[in-house]
Design a protein around this motif. Structure first.
Motif, PDB file in Angstrom:
ATOM      1  N   PHE A 186       0.827  -1.198   0.000  1.00  0.00           N
ATOM      2  CA  PHE A 186       0.000   0.000   0.000  1.00  0.00           C
ATOM      3  C   PHE A 186       0.869   1.258   0.000  1.00  0.00           C
ATOM      4  O   PHE A 186       2.010   1.245   0.460  1.00  0.00           O
ATOM      5  CB  PHE A 186      -0.907   0.022   1.237  1.00  0.00           C
ATOM      6  CG  PHE A 186      -1.855  -1.140   1.324  1.00  0.00           C
ATOM      7  CD1 PHE A 186      -3.155  -1.034   0.853  1.00  0.00           C
ATOM      8  CD2 PHE A 186      -1.443  -2.350   1.877  1.00  0.00           C
ATOM      9  CE1 PHE A 186      -4.026  -2.111   0.933  1.00  0.00           C
ATOM     10  CE2 PHE A 186      -2.309  -3.431   1.957  1.00  0.00           C
ATOM     11  CZ  PHE A 186      -3.608  -3.306   1.485  1.00  0.00           C
ATOM     12  N   LYS A 187       0.279   2.345  -0.512  1.00  0.00           N
ATOM     13  CA  LYS A 187       0.875   3.679  -0.436  1.00  0.00           C
ATOM     14  C   LYS A 187      -0.239   4.696  -0.205  1.00  0.00           C
ATOM     15  O   LYS A 187      -1.396   4.459  -0.550  1.00  0.00           O
ATOM     16  CB  LYS A 187       1.567   4.070  -1.749  1.00  0.00           C
ATOM     17  CG  LYS A 187       2.749   3.259  -2.185  1.00  0.00           C
ATOM     18  CD  LYS A 187       3.296   3.842  -3.499  1.00  0.00           C
ATOM     19  CE  LYS A 187       4.401   2.990  -4.083  1.00  0.00           C
ATOM     20  NZ  LYS A 187       4.933   3.578  -5.345  1.00  0.00           N
ATOM     21  N   LEU A 188       0.135   5.844   0.337  1.00  0.00           N
ATOM     22  CA  LEU A 188      -0.748   7.004   0.412  1.00  0.00           C
ATOM     23  C   LEU A 188      -0.118   8.101  -0.439  1.00  0.00           C
ATOM     24  O   LEU A 188       0.985   8.572  -0.143  1.00  0.00           O
ATOM     25  CB  LEU A 188      -0.908   7.476   1.853  1.00  0.00           C
ATOM     26  CG  LEU A 188      -1.840   6.644   2.731  1.00  0.00           C
ATOM     27  CD1 LEU A 188      -1.589   6.934   4.203  1.00  0.00           C
ATOM     28  CD2 LEU A 188      -3.302   6.937   2.377  1.00  0.00           C
ATOM     29  N   GLU A 196       4.357  10.478  -2.110  1.00  0.00           N
ATOM     30  CA  GLU A 196       3.954   9.621  -0.994  1.00  0.00           C
ATOM     31  C   GLU A 196       3.884  10.465   0.271  1.00  0.00           C
ATOM     32  O   GLU A 196       4.626  11.440   0.427  1.00  0.00           O
ATOM     33  CB  GLU A 196       4.960   8.476  -0.860  1.00  0.00           C
ATOM     34  CG  GLU A 196       4.550   7.389   0.118  1.00  0.00           C
ATOM     35  CD  GLU A 196       4.984   7.689   1.535  1.00  0.00           C
ATOM     36  OE1 GLU A 196       4.228   7.362   2.460  1.00  0.00           O
ATOM     37  OE2 GLU A 196       6.071   8.280   1.704  1.00  0.00           O
ATOM     38  N   TRP A 247       6.512   0.981  -0.998  1.00  0.00           N
ATOM     39  CA  TRP A 247       5.308   0.258  -0.609  1.00  0.00           C
ATOM     40  C   TRP A 247       5.430  -0.183   0.847  1.00  0.00           C
ATOM     41  O   TRP A 247       6.527  -0.450   1.330  1.00  0.00           O
ATOM     42  CB  TRP A 247       5.116  -0.972  -1.493  1.00  0.00           C
ATOM     43  CG  TRP A 247       4.838  -0.649  -2.927  1.00  0.00           C
ATOM     44  CD1 TRP A 247       5.747  -0.524  -3.937  1.00  0.00           C
ATOM     45  CD2 TRP A 247       3.558  -0.416  -3.520  1.00  0.00           C
ATOM     46  NE1 TRP A 247       5.120  -0.226  -5.123  1.00  0.00           N
ATOM     47  CE2 TRP A 247       3.776  -0.158  -4.898  1.00  0.00           C
ATOM     48  CE3 TRP A 247       2.253  -0.406  -3.023  1.00  0.00           C
ATOM     49  CZ2 TRP A 247       2.732   0.109  -5.780  1.00  0.00           C
ATOM     50  CZ3 TRP A 247       1.210  -0.140  -3.905  1.00  0.00           C
ATOM     51  CH2 TRP A 247       1.454   0.110  -5.264  1.00  0.00           C
ATOM     52  N   TYR A 248       4.285  -0.269   1.541  1.00  0.00           N
ATOM     53  CA  TYR A 248       4.317  -0.750   2.914  1.00  0.00           C
ATOM     54  C   TYR A 248       3.079  -1.572   3.225  1.00  0.00           C
ATOM     55  O   TYR A 248       2.138  -1.641   2.433  1.00  0.00           O
ATOM     56  CB  TYR A 248       4.479   0.398   3.911  1.00  0.00           C
ATOM     57  CG  TYR A 248       3.838   1.714   3.537  1.00  0.00           C
ATOM     58  CD1 TYR A 248       4.592   2.729   2.938  1.00  0.00           C
ATOM     59  CD2 TYR A 248       2.489   1.953   3.791  1.00  0.00           C
ATOM     60  CE1 TYR A 248       4.015   3.944   2.605  1.00  0.00           C
ATOM     61  CE2 TYR A 248       1.908   3.169   3.460  1.00  0.00           C
ATOM     62  CZ  TYR A 248       2.675   4.156   2.865  1.00  0.00           C
ATOM     63  OH  TYR A 248       2.102   5.359   2.531  1.00  0.00           O
ATOM     64  N   THR A 252       1.252  -0.597   8.458  1.00  0.00           N
ATOM     65  CA  THR A 252       2.044   0.631   8.365  1.00  0.00           C
ATOM     66  C   THR A 252       1.234   1.754   7.736  1.00  0.00           C
ATOM     67  O   THR A 252       1.313   2.913   8.159  1.00  0.00           O
ATOM     68  CB  THR A 252       3.327   0.382   7.555  1.00  0.00           C
ATOM     69  OG1 THR A 252       4.088  -0.650   8.197  1.00  0.00           O
ATOM     70  CG2 THR A 252       4.173   1.639   7.461  1.00  0.00           C
ATOM     71  N   LEU A 253       0.444   1.428   6.715  1.00  0.00           N
ATOM     72  CA  LEU A 253      -0.404   2.445   6.094  1.00  0.00           C
ATOM     73  C   LEU A 253      -1.335   3.077   7.124  1.00  0.00           C
ATOM     74  O   LEU A 253      -1.443   4.307   7.214  1.00  0.00           O
ATOM     75  CB  LEU A 253      -1.219   1.836   4.960  1.00  0.00           C
ATOM     76  CG  LEU A 253      -2.240   2.789   4.304  1.00  0.00           C
ATOM     77  CD1 LEU A 253      -2.200   2.686   2.788  1.00  0.00           C
ATOM     78  CD2 LEU A 253      -3.659   2.525   4.802  1.00  0.00           C
ATOM     79  N   LYS A 256       0.625   5.306   9.546  1.00  0.00           N
ATOM     80  CA  LYS A 256       1.011   6.577   8.930  1.00  0.00           C
ATOM     81  C   LYS A 256      -0.190   7.512   8.803  1.00  0.00           C
ATOM     82  O   LYS A 256      -0.099   8.711   9.079  1.00  0.00           O
ATOM     83  CB  LYS A 256       1.613   6.320   7.540  1.00  0.00           C
ATOM     84  CG  LYS A 256       3.042   5.788   7.540  1.00  0.00           C
ATOM     85  CD  LYS A 256       3.482   5.485   6.119  1.00  0.00           C
ATOM     86  CE  LYS A 256       4.961   5.134   6.048  1.00  0.00           C
ATOM     87  NZ  LYS A 256       5.816   6.333   6.134  1.00  0.00           N
ATOM     88  N   TRP A 257      -1.312   6.966   8.354  1.00  0.00           N
ATOM     89  CA  TRP A 257      -2.517   7.765   8.152  1.00  0.00           C
ATOM     90  C   TRP A 257      -3.015   8.355   9.473  1.00  0.00           C
ATOM     91  O   TRP A 257      -3.304   9.551   9.569  1.00  0.00           O
ATOM     92  CB  TRP A 257      -3.589   6.900   7.511  1.00  0.00           C
ATOM     93  CG  TRP A 257      -4.929   7.535   7.323  1.00  0.00           C
ATOM     94  CD1 TRP A 257      -6.077   7.249   8.007  1.00  0.00           C
ATOM     95  CD2 TRP A 257      -5.283   8.559   6.381  1.00  0.00           C
ATOM     96  NE1 TRP A 257      -7.122   8.017   7.551  1.00  0.00           N
ATOM     97  CE2 TRP A 257      -6.659   8.830   6.548  1.00  0.00           C
ATOM     98  CE3 TRP A 257      -4.565   9.258   5.414  1.00  0.00           C
ATOM     99  CZ2 TRP A 257      -7.327   9.785   5.786  1.00  0.00           C
ATOM    100  CZ3 TRP A 257      -5.231  10.211   4.649  1.00  0.00           C
ATOM    101  CH2 TRP A 257      -6.595  10.466   4.843  1.00  0.00           C
ATOM    102  N   VAL A 272      -5.257   6.116  -1.983  1.00  0.00           N
ATOM    103  CA  VAL A 272      -4.609   4.878  -1.576  1.00  0.00           C
ATOM    104  C   VAL A 272      -4.244   4.102  -2.834  1.00  0.00           C
ATOM    105  O   VAL A 272      -5.087   3.917  -3.716  1.00  0.00           O
ATOM    106  CB  VAL A 272      -5.537   4.019  -0.694  1.00  0.00           C
ATOM    107  CG1 VAL A 272      -4.885   2.671  -0.384  1.00  0.00           C
ATOM    108  CG2 VAL A 272      -5.887   4.755   0.593  1.00  0.00           C
ATOM    109  N   ALA A 274      -2.658   0.361  -4.109  1.00  0.00           N
ATOM    110  CA  ALA A 274      -2.502  -0.982  -3.557  1.00  0.00           C
ATOM    111  C   ALA A 274      -2.199  -1.983  -4.654  1.00  0.00           C
ATOM    112  O   ALA A 274      -2.573  -1.811  -5.813  1.00  0.00           O
ATOM    113  CB  ALA A 274      -3.772  -1.402  -2.814  1.00  0.00           C
TER     114      ALA A 274
END
Length: 275
Positions: A186-188, A196, A247-248, A252-253, A256-257, A272, A274
């Motif tokens: 996942f990433k934001l 990111e 990516w995490y 972790t996502l 972080k969020w 998001v 994914a």
């Protein structure tokens, strides 16, 4: 001098379009759910993909059919004037007077944005799209609060390899569902920078924004990412396999969020990504 946006460009180093595993991506079909003005569809078409674009607003869909008539004629683009929902039939679309692309099937979503009326449109479900066009390689969702209708319809058999959607109050519910059906990375991605979440707080990006504010502007009109220019407020930015940052895991996502929200570190809104 306007304080809205500057006609200045922020660039990032060019890099090859790779998957998270480091292989060249060979996606063939993309669902662009929430076509808006066609910025994302044009990017996908330029990259050589076939696109099925879904746009609820009749005016925007009609404009897209005219603008992209050559791509439609050669079979690389299908434009559907439909609202993605959790069940088929007819549904009321509330039109946004400030921005047609912000129209929504949820009235409260645009109550503060000068709603200008409603229109009845045909709804389509994600399983119906898959039934007609097959499972895509990537799905981009940005449909003003209705993203969950797409995400919660995904299962291990119909989920795309890559997925992106707009983060909202139900982010935790949606990403936990995604993790349960096989998504692991996942990433934001900030939609005011296409960086990111963690990289937005970097010294270089903060310096650029400080310089912009000193010049009397809020943000640039365009930014350069993954070897091409993307227009802010119109595009969703690079596709997940080319987007910024590492990516995490889902844990972790969420960490972080929640940390960014609790410490007032969010800069605009986020998608998001994914896989």
């Amino acid at each position: 001098m306007s304080s809205a946006a500057a006609n200045l460009d922020f660039a990032a180093p060019r890099r090859r379009t790779l998957s998270p595993e480091g292989r060249r991506v060979k996606q063939k079909k993309i669902f662009d759910i929430g076509m808006y003005d066609g910025s994302d569809s044009r990017y996908f078409l330029d990259e050589g993909y076939h696109v099925v674009a879904v746009e609820a607003n009749p005016e925007l869909a009609a404009k897209a059919m005219q603008e992209f008539q050559d791509h439609i004629a050669d079979g690389r683009l299908t434009v559907l004037n439909r609202a993605l929902a959790d069940e088929p039939g007819e549904i009321e679309l509330v039109l946004c007077g400030d921005d047609l692309g912000a129209s929504s099937i949820f009235e409260d979503k645009i109550a503060h944005r000068n709603p200008s009326g409603t229109c009845t449109v045909q709804a389509v479900t994600f399983p119906e799209l898959v039934g007609e066009f097959g499972v895509p390689d990537y799905v981009k969702v940005d449909i003003e609060g209705a993203d969950r209708h797409c995400i919660l319809a995904l299962n291990p058999d119909n989920r795309p390899q890559y997925l992106s959607f707009e983060a909202d109050h139900d982010l935790e519910e949606l990403v936990m569902h995604m993790a349960s059906i096989g998504y692991q990375r996942f990433k934001l991605i900030g939609q005011c920078s296409f960086l990111e979440l963690g990289n937005e707080r970097g010294l270089a990006n903060r310096f650029k924004h400080r310089m912009m504010r000193m010049m009397g502007f809020d943000q640039p009109l365009r930014v350069r990412r993954a070897g091409r220019w993307f227009q802010l407020m119109h595009s969703s930015g690079p596709a997940p396999w080319a987007s910024d940052g590492e990516w995490y895991s889902v844990e972790t996502l969420l960490s972080k969020w929640n940390h960014a929200r609790q410490n007032d570190q969010l800069m605009g809104w986020y998608d998001v990504h994914a896989c």
